[in-house]
Design an enzyme around this catalytic site. Sequence first.
Site, PDB file in Angstrom:
ATOM      1  N   ASN A 210      -0.297   4.563  -9.928  1.00 40.99           N
ATOM      2  CA  ASN A 210       1.000   4.298  -9.293  1.00 40.99           C
ATOM      3  C   ASN A 210       1.741   3.204 -10.064  1.00 40.99           C
ATOM      4  OD1 ASN A 210       0.289   1.599  -8.122  1.00 40.99           O
ATOM      5  ND2 ASN A 210      -1.242   2.838  -7.075  1.00 40.99           N
ATOM      6  N   LYS A 338      -1.938  -1.269  11.281  1.00 42.19           N
ATOM      7  CA  LYS A 338      -2.877  -1.483  10.168  1.00 42.19           C
ATOM      8  C   LYS A 338      -3.674  -2.776  10.357  1.00 42.19           C
ATOM      9  CE  LYS A 338      -0.877   0.800   6.625  1.00 42.19           C
ATOM     10  NZ  LYS A 338       0.022   0.931   5.485  1.00 42.19           N
TER      11      LYS A 338
HETATM   12  O1  C5P Z   1      -3.607   1.799   4.082  1.00 41.99           O
HETATM   13  P1  C5P Z   1      -2.665   1.168   3.137  1.00 41.99           P
HETATM   14  O2  C5P Z   1      -2.894   1.568   1.702  1.00 41.99           O
HETATM   15  O3  C5P Z   1      -1.237   1.257   3.495  1.00 41.99           O
HETATM   16  O4  C5P Z   1      -3.020  -0.380   3.265  1.00 41.99           O
HETATM   17  C1  C5P Z   1      -2.505  -1.354   2.413  1.00 41.99           C
HETATM   18  C2  C5P Z   1      -3.426  -2.547   2.360  1.00 41.99           C
HETATM   19  O5  C5P Z   1      -4.781  -2.141   2.252  1.00 41.99           O
HETATM   20  C3  C5P Z   1      -3.169  -3.359   1.118  1.00 41.99           C
HETATM   21  O6  C5P Z   1      -3.506  -4.697   1.415  1.00 41.99           O
HETATM   22  C4  C5P Z   1      -4.125  -2.754   0.102  1.00 41.99           C
HETATM   23  O7  C5P Z   1      -4.457  -3.668  -0.931  1.00 41.99           O
HETATM   24  C5  C5P Z   1      -5.326  -2.435   0.972  1.00 41.99           C
HETATM   25  N1  C5P Z   1      -6.083  -1.249   0.556  1.00 41.99           N
HETATM   26  C6  C5P Z   1      -7.392  -1.403   0.109  1.00 41.99           C
HETATM   27  N2  C5P Z   1      -8.107  -0.285  -0.232  1.00 41.99           N
HETATM   28  C7  C5P Z   1      -7.567   0.944  -0.122  1.00 41.99           C
HETATM   29  C8  C5P Z   1      -6.246   1.112   0.312  1.00 41.99           C
HETATM   30  C9  C5P Z   1      -5.535  -0.022   0.638  1.00 41.99           C
HETATM   31  O8  C5P Z   1      -7.864  -2.541   0.000  1.00 41.99           O
HETATM   32  N3  C5P Z   1      -8.301   1.991  -0.462  1.00 41.99           N
END
Ligand code: C5P
Length: 401
Positions: A210, A338
């Site tokens: 990304n 979240k």
């Molecule tokens: O679920 P989402 O990706 O929206 O959540 C964002 C948060 O979770 C961010 O702090 C990101 O660094 C963390 N994250 C993580 N591992 C993942 C996905 C997101 O630590 N696989």
Amino acid sequence: MQRLTNKQIILGITGGIAAYKSAELTRLLKTAGADVRVVMTPSATEFITPLTLQALSGNPVHLHLLDAEAEAGMGHIELAKWADLILIAPCSANFMSRLASGHGDDLLTTICLATDAPICLAPAMNQAMWRDSGTQANVETLKNREIKLFGPGIGEQACGDNGPGRMLEPEKITNLTASQFETFALTGKTVFITAGPTREALDPIRYISNHSSGKMGYALAEAAIEAGAKVKLITGPVTLTPPERATTVAIESANEMLEASLLDLSLCDIFIAAAAVADYRPTAIAEHKIKKGTEEIMELHLVKNPDIVATVASSTPKPFTVGFAAETKDVLEYAKSKLERKNLDMIIANDVSRSDIGFNSDENAVTVITHSGSETLPQTSKRKLASLLIEEIATQYKANR
Ligand code: C5P
């Protein structure tokens, strides 16, 4: 010498014989890592040329308030907002007086009036002028306004007198400037920060990823170091230079990021997940380059990646865990859910549907949400925001222990 990495410093130079030392000061501020913009009063230009300062700072020197060309580029309000700190060295008795009375009749006084940044002065004048009751009254007024004075030193003066009024040496001024950024809010604490994107390999040469630049995570690492923390920065591939005083672990995939996050996690007091982790990865990595076939449509099979921040938040002992929520709609609702779902202590929500902030941009505007409430911070540079966030994280961390 202390560091000023990426700090944006306005060096104001006023008229005085010590102005010749401002050349060395500019060089030292730059060597310490600062981005320096020099603003000179008209009388300063009698002592040292703008060209010298331009060459040493690597930026145009700002001289006039009512200069249409200069205002169209970086005018006084932009300069006032740009600065992380304004340092006036040498600062004459006359400039101290004008600052104390709130004048706004030249570029440097106007910038001082318009800024939110801290202002520091390195006075330089004849000992009798320094001792004068008018000057001392101005010193009191300026100190009451939280304006810092570096020096003056005591000793032999250019005019032959001996006493207080010598400008401090450039190295001392540089170190005092750097120390203004140290908050001690996280002294003795260990902070782990994830940053940047992950890359999920499809074959030896291709990957899914990304556009995350890593700027927010790197700025947080820098701010946590300034607050006195020991920082482990776990970073995906980005083009940024990691802070010198961080322990940097370079990873590619989400699984590697998880492994580096869990290593020595028991030493971690605060975990900040600023990385844009890929949600899914290919079910298998092809051993050799995947060949183009005859079919028009190709299907990829993906499997969910581990949630790093949720894994950290479910570990024992659990560090104070902070996540980010980059959302395009219903930002606060999604962020709050979240916070609960991932068992976080704090979540920083931002709206990535706006092109002027967030992903790949230098600015961000966020809302900080904890279990006890929320606070929206104003839009600002990721560097300035990082300092505000680290302050807020330190406050909440202490309240939680
Ligand atoms: O679920 P989402 O990706 O929206 O959540 C964002 C948060 O979770 C961010 O702090 C990101 O660094 C963390 N994250 C993580 N591992 C993942 C996905 C997101 O630590 N696989």
